[in-house]
Design a protein around this motif. Structure first.
Motif, PDB file in Angstrom:
ATOM      1  N   ASN A   1     -21.448 -11.943  54.169  1.00  0.00           N
ATOM      2  CA  ASN A   1     -20.574 -10.805  53.894  1.00  0.00           C
ATOM      3  C   ASN A   1     -20.700 -10.455  52.414  1.00  0.00           C
ATOM      4  O   ASN A   1     -21.164 -11.251  51.609  1.00  0.00           O
ATOM      5  N   GLY A   2     -20.300  -9.255  52.072  1.00  0.00           N
ATOM      6  CA  GLY A   2     -20.338  -8.828  50.682  1.00  0.00           C
ATOM      7  C   GLY A   2     -21.736  -8.453  50.219  1.00  0.00           C
ATOM      8  O   GLY A   2     -22.652  -8.227  51.005  1.00  0.00           O
ATOM      9  N   THR A   3     -21.889  -8.411  48.899  1.00  0.00           N
ATOM     10  CA  THR A   3     -23.132  -7.957  48.275  1.00  0.00           C
ATOM     11  C   THR A   3     -24.168  -9.070  48.226  1.00  0.00           C
ATOM     12  O   THR A   3     -23.849 -10.223  47.944  1.00  0.00           O
ATOM     13  N   LEU A   4     -25.431  -8.708  48.495  1.00  0.00           N
ATOM     14  CA  LEU A   4     -26.536  -9.649  48.360  1.00  0.00           C
ATOM     15  C   LEU A   4     -27.298  -9.314  47.079  1.00  0.00           C
ATOM     16  O   LEU A   4     -27.800  -8.202  46.914  1.00  0.00           O
ATOM     17  N   VAL A   5     -27.366 -10.274  46.163  1.00  0.00           N
ATOM     18  CA  VAL A   5     -28.097 -10.106  44.907  1.00  0.00           C
ATOM     19  C   VAL A   5     -29.481 -10.729  45.087  1.00  0.00           C
ATOM     20  O   VAL A   5     -29.597 -11.904  45.432  1.00  0.00           O
ATOM     21  N   ILE A   6     -30.524  -9.933  44.855  1.00  0.00           N
ATOM     22  CA  ILE A   6     -31.891 -10.371  45.128  1.00  0.00           C
ATOM     23  C   ILE A   6     -32.729 -10.267  43.855  1.00  0.00           C
ATOM     24  O   ILE A   6     -32.766  -9.213  43.225  1.00  0.00           O
ATOM     25  N   THR A   7     -33.383 -11.360  43.472  1.00  0.00           N
ATOM     26  CA  THR A   7     -34.382 -11.269  42.404  1.00  0.00           C
ATOM     27  C   THR A   7     -35.739 -11.153  43.077  1.00  0.00           C
ATOM     28  O   THR A   7     -36.106 -11.991  43.904  1.00  0.00           O
ATOM     29  N   LEU A   8     -36.480 -10.098  42.730  1.00  0.00           N
ATOM     30  CA  LEU A   8     -37.748  -9.794  43.401  1.00  0.00           C
ATOM     31  C   LEU A   8     -38.920 -10.215  42.527  1.00  0.00           C
ATOM     32  O   LEU A   8     -39.025  -9.809  41.367  1.00  0.00           O
ATOM     33  N   ARG A   9     -39.803 -11.019  43.089  1.00  0.00           N
ATOM     34  CA  ARG A   9     -40.994 -11.488  42.382  1.00  0.00           C
ATOM     35  C   ARG A   9     -41.918 -10.313  42.089  1.00  0.00           C
ATOM     36  O   ARG A   9     -42.277  -9.555  42.996  1.00  0.00           O
ATOM     37  N   GLN A  10     -42.316 -10.155  40.829  1.00  0.00           N
ATOM     38  CA  GLN A  10     -43.164  -9.035  40.463  1.00  0.00           C
ATOM     39  C   GLN A  10     -44.545  -9.171  41.081  1.00  0.00           C
ATOM     40  O   GLN A  10     -45.121 -10.246  41.147  1.00  0.00           O
ATOM     41  N   GLY A  11     -45.077  -8.061  41.554  1.00  0.00           N
ATOM     42  CA  GLY A  11     -46.381  -8.057  42.187  1.00  0.00           C
ATOM     43  C   GLY A  11     -46.342  -8.348  43.664  1.00  0.00           C
ATOM     44  O   GLY A  11     -47.387  -8.403  44.315  1.00  0.00           O
ATOM     45  N   SER A  12     -45.151  -8.512  44.231  1.00  0.00           N
ATOM     46  CA  SER A  12     -45.046  -8.875  45.638  1.00  0.00           C
ATOM     47  C   SER A  12     -44.917  -7.664  46.558  1.00  0.00           C
ATOM     48  O   SER A  12     -45.112  -7.774  47.765  1.00  0.00           O
ATOM     49  N   SER A  13     -44.577  -6.502  46.019  1.00  0.00           N
ATOM     50  CA  SER A  13     -44.364  -5.312  46.851  1.00  0.00           C
ATOM     51  C   SER A  13     -45.188  -4.148  46.319  1.00  0.00           C
ATOM     52  O   SER A  13     -45.237  -3.900  45.113  1.00  0.00           O
ATOM     53  N   SER A  14     -45.807  -3.422  47.232  1.00  0.00           N
ATOM     54  CA  SER A  14     -46.599  -2.247  46.854  1.00  0.00           C
ATOM     55  C   SER A  14     -45.862  -0.946  47.153  1.00  0.00           C
ATOM     56  O   SER A  14     -46.415   0.134  46.955  1.00  0.00           O
ATOM     57  N   LEU A  15     -44.626  -1.027  47.624  1.00  0.00           N
ATOM     58  CA  LEU A  15     -43.857   0.177  47.950  1.00  0.00           C
ATOM     59  C   LEU A  15     -43.525   0.950  46.677  1.00  0.00           C
ATOM     60  O   LEU A  15     -43.179   0.365  45.659  1.00  0.00           O
ATOM     61  N   ARG A  16     -43.627   2.261  46.744  1.00  0.00           N
ATOM     62  CA  ARG A  16     -43.243   3.132  45.635  1.00  0.00           C
ATOM     63  C   ARG A  16     -42.420   4.284  46.194  1.00  0.00           C
ATOM     64  O   ARG A  16     -42.674   4.755  47.309  1.00  0.00           O
ATOM     65  N   ALA A  17     -41.442   4.749  45.413  1.00  0.00           N
ATOM     66  CA  ALA A  17     -40.546   5.819  45.858  1.00  0.00           C
ATOM     67  C   ALA A  17     -41.014   7.157  45.300  1.00  0.00           C
ATOM     68  O   ALA A  17     -41.716   7.224  44.283  1.00  0.00           O
ATOM     69  N   ASP A  18     -40.606   8.229  45.957  1.00  0.00           N
ATOM     70  CA  ASP A  18     -40.926   9.577  45.494  1.00  0.00           C
ATOM     71  C   ASP A  18     -40.039   9.956  44.313  1.00  0.00           C
ATOM     72  O   ASP A  18     -38.880   9.537  44.222  1.00  0.00           O
ATOM     73  N   ALA A  19     -40.595  10.757  43.414  1.00  0.00           N
ATOM     74  CA  ALA A  19     -39.839  11.207  42.240  1.00  0.00           C
ATOM     75  C   ALA A  19     -38.617  12.017  42.655  1.00  0.00           C
ATOM     76  O   ALA A  19     -38.614  12.710  43.678  1.00  0.00           O
ATOM     77  N   GLN A  20     -37.558  11.920  41.855  1.00  0.00           N
ATOM     78  CA  GLN A  20     -36.299  12.614  42.117  1.00  0.00           C
ATOM     79  C   GLN A  20     -35.929  13.489  40.920  1.00  0.00           C
ATOM     80  O   GLN A  20     -36.440  13.302  39.816  1.00  0.00           O
TER      81      GLN A  20
END
Length: 328
Positions: free
Chosen positions: A152-171
């Motif tokens: 329950n509640g908020t999940l705080v996640i530290t993400l290892r650099q270089g592990s994800s190739s996802l990129r978001a569109d500019a806003q």
């Protein structure tokens, strides 16, 4: 009060001592876009809001919070935790993404303790299922993949650099200067900071789309010129196994693996690397893996998409020549 995006995911971004965005920002915002609407938070010196707001919006943040403080660059982590606390109170996010850097891990842990949130450290990916946000982990040197989530509640996640190739569109930029009252929590003070680095025409190892790495099979530091020639022909970065680093062939900054840099390029080429678990943990998420090794039983072939059993001192020069001939 600003109108915050629905289903907001709070993203803390790292800044250099000079106030510029670290390269991990694009990856964090991209990963956040897979589980919600990214809202970026930066702790910076006064007067930085417009510049950082535009840069972070270009990376895909739907809303940007800038906590301006005179302590930016002098206090180690307390202002960051104060800003996270203020931003989370305003957003009530289901998840908070933080870089798995030294400062990021410190800030995430303090924030989780302060707010009673769940902490998922060193994740290699995030996703959402019918029950909420899930963090994915690579453990025991990459031998197992595990998942974690908050009951329950908020999940705080530290993400290892270089592990994800996802990129978001500019806003379109939507920037807010966030009021983050100082907690007065104990903190260290930075009295002097000096950035060092090397000038190179090659891309940075973290985030490179092509990585060519060499291992103990190169035999010497001089022979690493083979790795560099192939990397240059492909416009890629140069990496190394721990065995090559321990043997003194190259600097530790080039080490790919569990105790080095984690990479997730489109193409990873392993030259003379046996494929120990420690090394595989840092590169096995690459989209395409090519291995060259004279030992047909080398573990690297277990995860390689393409393998060449042969002498790298014969194979690599021929490959470089073929690439250059193809380019004309």
């Amino acid at each position: 009060m600003p109108a915050y995006p629905e289903n907001a995911t709070l993203v803390l971004v790292d800044l250099s001592p000079s106030g510029t965005l670290r390269s991990s920002a694009a990856e964090l915002i991209g990963a956040a876009s897979a589980i919600g609407t990214p809202v970026a938070l930066a702790v910076a010196a006064p007067g930085s809001a417009d510049r950082l707001g535009k840069e972070l919006a270009d990376l895909g943040a739907a809303h940007v919070m800038i906590a301006e403080t005179d302590q930016a660059g002098t206090a180690v982590v307390a202002p960051v935790v104060d800003a996270l606390t203020a931003a989370a109170a305003a957003l009530a996010p289901e998840a908070v993404l933080v870089p798995n850097s030294i400062q990021g891990r410190d800030a995430a842990a303090r924030f989780a303790v302060r707010t009673g949130a769940a902490l998922a450290a060193d994740a290699v990916g995030v996703s959402r299922d019918e029950e909420g946000v899930v963090a994915h982990h690579s453990v025991y040197g990459g031998a197992y993949l595990t998942d974690s989530a908050a009951a329950n509640g908020t999940l705080v996640i530290t993400l290892r650099q270089g592990s994800s190739s996802l990129r978001a569109d500019a806003q379109e930029p939507s920037v807010e200067v966030l009021a983050a009252p100082a907690s007065g929590a104990p903190d260290a003070t930075i009295t002097r900071c000096e950035e060092t680095g090397t000038v190179s025409t090659r891309p940075e190892l973290r985030g490179a789309s092509v990585v060519v790495s060499g291992g103990r099979g190169l035999g010497s530091g001089e022979n690493f010129a083979l790795v560099e020639s192939l990397a240059d022909a492909l416009g890629g970065a140069v990496g190394a196994s721990r065995a090559a680093v321990d043997a003194g062939y190259v600097a530790q900054a080039m080490q790919v693996g569990q105790t080095g840099v984690t990479v997730a390029p489109d193409l990873y080429i392993a030259l003379g690397i046996s494929g120990a678990i420690q090394h595989r943990a840092g590169m096995q998420t690459a989209k395409t893996i090519v291995a060259v090794n004279k030992d047909p039983d080398a573990p690297i072939f277990d995860i390689a998409d393409f393998g060449v059993v042969g002498d790298l001192f014969t194979v690599v020069p021929q490959l470089v020549a073929a690439i250059e001939e193809k380019r004309g």
